[in-house]
Design a protein around this motif. Structure first.
Motif, short mmCIF file in Angstrom:
data_model
loop_
_atom_site.label_atom_id
_atom_site.label_comp_id
_atom_site.label_asym_id
_atom_site.label_seq_id
_atom_site.Cartn_x
_atom_site.Cartn_y
_atom_site.Cartn_z
N PRO A 37 56.41 14.03 21.94
CA PRO A 37 57.51 14.97 22.23
C PRO A 37 58.72 14.84 21.30
O PRO A 37 59.46 15.79 21.10
N GLU A 38 58.89 13.67 20.68
CA GLU A 38 59.98 13.48 19.73
C GLU A 38 59.61 13.94 18.33
O GLU A 38 60.40 13.85 17.40
N GLY A 39 58.39 14.41 18.14
CA GLY A 39 57.94 14.91 16.85
C GLY A 39 57.34 13.85 15.94
O GLY A 39 57.00 14.13 14.79
N GLU A 40 57.15 12.63 16.45
CA GLU A 40 56.57 11.56 15.64
C GLU A 40 55.06 11.75 15.55
O GLU A 40 54.40 12.03 16.55
N VAL A 41 54.55 11.57 14.35
CA VAL A 41 53.14 11.81 14.06
C VAL A 41 52.40 10.48 13.93
O VAL A 41 52.87 9.56 13.25
N SER A 42 51.24 10.40 14.57
CA SER A 42 50.34 9.28 14.32
C SER A 42 48.96 9.85 14.04
O SER A 42 48.58 10.89 14.59
N VAL A 43 48.23 9.18 13.14
CA VAL A 43 46.90 9.66 12.74
C VAL A 43 45.96 8.47 12.72
O VAL A 43 46.33 7.39 12.24
N GLU A 44 44.76 8.68 13.21
CA GLU A 44 43.74 7.65 13.21
C GLU A 44 42.42 8.23 12.75
O GLU A 44 42.03 9.32 13.20
N ILE A 45 41.74 7.52 11.87
CA ILE A 45 40.37 7.89 11.48
C ILE A 45 39.45 7.29 12.53
O ILE A 45 39.58 6.12 12.89
N LYS A 46 38.52 8.12 13.01
CA LYS A 46 37.55 7.66 14.01
C LYS A 46 36.15 7.82 13.39
O LYS A 46 35.91 8.70 12.59
N TYR A 47 35.25 6.94 13.82
CA TYR A 47 33.88 6.92 13.29
C TYR A 47 32.88 7.05 14.40
O TYR A 47 33.07 6.54 15.51
N LEU A 48 31.79 7.72 14.10
CA LEU A 48 30.67 7.82 15.01
C LEU A 48 29.54 6.95 14.48
O LEU A 48 29.48 6.67 13.28
N GLU A 49 28.66 6.53 15.36
CA GLU A 49 27.48 5.80 14.92
C GLU A 49 26.51 6.78 14.28
O GLU A 49 26.46 7.94 14.65
N ASN A 50 25.74 6.33 13.32
CA ASN A 50 24.75 7.19 12.65
C ASN A 50 23.64 7.59 13.60
O ASN A 50 23.29 6.92 14.50
#
Length: 161
Positions: free
Chosen positions: A148-161
């Protein structure tokens, strides 16, 4: 706000369906190109508003090569990246994003995930959810959260093959 970021699906939606099942609910999807004419199918799978651009394999597509938009006060610039030679480096892409006044730039094309902060620009590539090329070759996507304060977080996520 929660945003699912994907790229390079190349007509293969099995891993996309897995990611959607894991991440729901989300508010929006950003697709960074190479849907190969299957954007309607992708929209049906994600069941959320979607920003999508065309990639180098989106032949005869009506999709724009680039898009700019604002979310929660952040200026986004998205493109597949091949026109900016991202296979070599992100320098041209970052310069273009700066010139447009963007603070977040996203691209696909290289099939490898990237998250970098380049001065005042956040650079994101979710990798490929269908045909990954990084060392372990696990399908990848990104989740962006804007609080809500406009702060951005990003995470790379992985799936199993």
């Amino acid at each position: 706000m929660k945003i699912l970021i994907i790229s390079d699906t190349h007509k293969s939606h099995g891993s996309l369906m897995d990611a959607v099942a894991l991440e729901k609910p989300f508010d929006m999807v950003i697709h960074l190109g190479d849907a190969e004419g299957r954007e309607d199918e992708i929209e049906a799978i994600v069941e959320a508003p979607m920003h999508i651009v065309g990639g180098n394999n989106d032949f005869f597509s009506h999709l724009p090569a680039e898009k700019e938009f604002f979310i929660e006060g952040h200026h986004f610039f998205i493109t597949h990246g091949h026109s900016y030679f991202v296979s070599r480096n992100e320098e041209r892409l970052v310069q273009e994003a700066k010139g447009r006044g963007a603070d977040i730039v996203m691209y696909g094309h290289i099939h490898r995930p990237v998250i970098k902060k380049d001065k005042d620009i956040l650079v994101i590539n979710p990798g490929s959810i269908a045909y990954p090329r990084q060392q372990d070759r696990r399908p990848s996507y990104a989740i962006m959260t804007i609080n809500p304060e406009g702060e951005v977080s990003v995470e790379i996520k992985y799936l199993e093959n």
